[in-house]
Write a protein that holds these residues in place. Structure first.
Motif, mmCIF file in Angstrom:
data_model
loop_
_atom_site.group_PDB
_atom_site.id
_atom_site.type_symbol
_atom_site.label_atom_id
_atom_site.label_comp_id
_atom_site.label_asym_id
_atom_site.label_seq_id
_atom_site.Cartn_x
_atom_site.Cartn_y
_atom_site.Cartn_z
ATOM 1 N N ASN A 32 0.814 -1.221 0.000
ATOM 2 C CA ASN A 32 0.000 0.000 0.000
ATOM 3 C C ASN A 32 0.845 1.269 0.000
ATOM 4 N N GLY A 33 2.158 1.136 0.051
ATOM 5 C CA GLY A 33 3.039 2.298 0.063
ATOM 6 C C GLY A 33 3.320 2.856 1.444
ATOM 7 N N SER A 34 2.889 2.149 2.502
ATOM 8 C CA SER A 34 3.147 2.605 3.873
ATOM 9 C C SER A 34 4.516 2.119 4.332
ATOM 10 N N ILE A 35 5.226 2.966 5.068
ATOM 11 C CA ILE A 35 6.542 2.591 5.589
ATOM 12 C C ILE A 35 6.351 1.546 6.675
ATOM 13 N N ARG A 36 7.022 0.410 6.553
ATOM 14 C CA ARG A 36 6.935 -0.663 7.535
ATOM 15 C C ARG A 36 8.264 -0.902 8.236
ATOM 16 N N ALA A 37 9.378 -0.552 7.576
ATOM 17 C CA ALA A 37 10.689 -0.784 8.174
ATOM 18 C C ALA A 37 11.719 0.136 7.523
ATOM 19 N N ILE A 46 11.815 -2.232 12.550
ATOM 20 C CA ILE A 46 10.533 -2.668 12.019
ATOM 21 C C ILE A 46 9.418 -2.123 12.901
ATOM 22 N N GLN A 47 8.449 -1.441 12.306
ATOM 23 C CA GLN A 47 7.292 -0.946 13.051
ATOM 24 C C GLN A 47 6.361 -2.125 13.287
ATOM 25 N N THR A 48 6.052 -2.406 14.566
ATOM 26 C CA THR A 48 5.216 -3.565 14.842
ATOM 27 C C THR A 48 3.820 -3.179 15.312
ATOM 28 N N LYS A 49 3.683 -2.189 16.187
ATOM 29 C CA LYS A 49 2.366 -1.866 16.720
ATOM 30 C C LYS A 49 2.319 -0.417 17.172
ATOM 31 N N LYS A 50 1.250 0.290 16.801
ATOM 32 C CA LYS A 50 1.041 1.648 17.286
ATOM 33 C C LYS A 50 0.255 1.563 18.595
ATOM 34 N N PHE A 72 13.085 -5.536 21.284
ATOM 35 C CA PHE A 72 11.809 -4.846 21.168
ATOM 36 C C PHE A 72 11.905 -3.589 22.009
ATOM 37 N N ALA A 73 11.405 -2.462 21.495
ATOM 38 C CA ALA A 73 11.512 -1.189 22.205
ATOM 39 C C ALA A 73 10.286 -0.337 21.920
ATOM 40 N N LEU A 74 10.106 0.682 22.749
ATOM 41 C CA LEU A 74 9.068 1.684 22.530
ATOM 42 C C LEU A 74 9.754 2.946 22.033
ATOM 43 N N GLU A 75 9.147 3.595 21.048
ATOM 44 C CA GLU A 75 9.698 4.868 20.583
ATOM 45 C C GLU A 75 8.561 5.832 20.326
ATOM 46 N N GLU A 76 8.892 7.091 20.472
ATOM 47 C CA GLU A 76 7.912 8.156 20.272
ATOM 48 C C GLU A 76 7.737 8.418 18.782
ATOM 49 N N ILE A 77 6.494 8.592 18.365
ATOM 50 C CA ILE A 77 6.208 8.916 16.971
ATOM 51 C C ILE A 77 6.399 10.415 16.794
ATOM 52 N N PRO A 78 7.287 10.827 15.886
ATOM 53 C CA PRO A 78 7.504 12.267 15.692
ATOM 54 C C PRO A 78 6.265 12.948 15.127
#
Length: 80
Positions: A32-37, A46-50, A72-78
């Motif tokens: 779909n053109g969405s960034i996944r990694a 790799i983005q796993t879950k919002k 596995f880590a948590l990161e802030e969405i800019p």
């Protein structure tokens, strides 16, 4: 995964393996053109879950070290 200028954009199709290059910066997109990694010269994020709020869960695979590591880590969405 802040600024992605200068990254090569690649669509990663389901069921098609992609070699991990340690000398390039790539943005991996789904059908779909969405960034996944993102591959940052052998560090794959790799983005796993919002999650609620502005956080997301990511998996980081580091092929730059021996043996390769995964976390596995948590990161802030800019905010844009």
């Amino acid at each position: 995964m802040d600024s992605l200028k200068g990254y090569e954009r690649i669509t990663l199709l389901f069921g098609k393996p992609l070699p991990i290059l340690k000398t390039t910066q790539q943005v991996l997109l789904n059908n779909n053109g969405s960034i996944r990694a993102v591959n940052e010269s052998g560090l794959i994020i790799i983005q796993t879950k919002k999650l609620k709020g502005n956080m997301r869960e990511v998996a980081r695979i580091n092929t730059r070290v021996l043996p390769p590591t995964i976390e596995f880590a948590l990161e802030e969405i800019p905010e844009i």
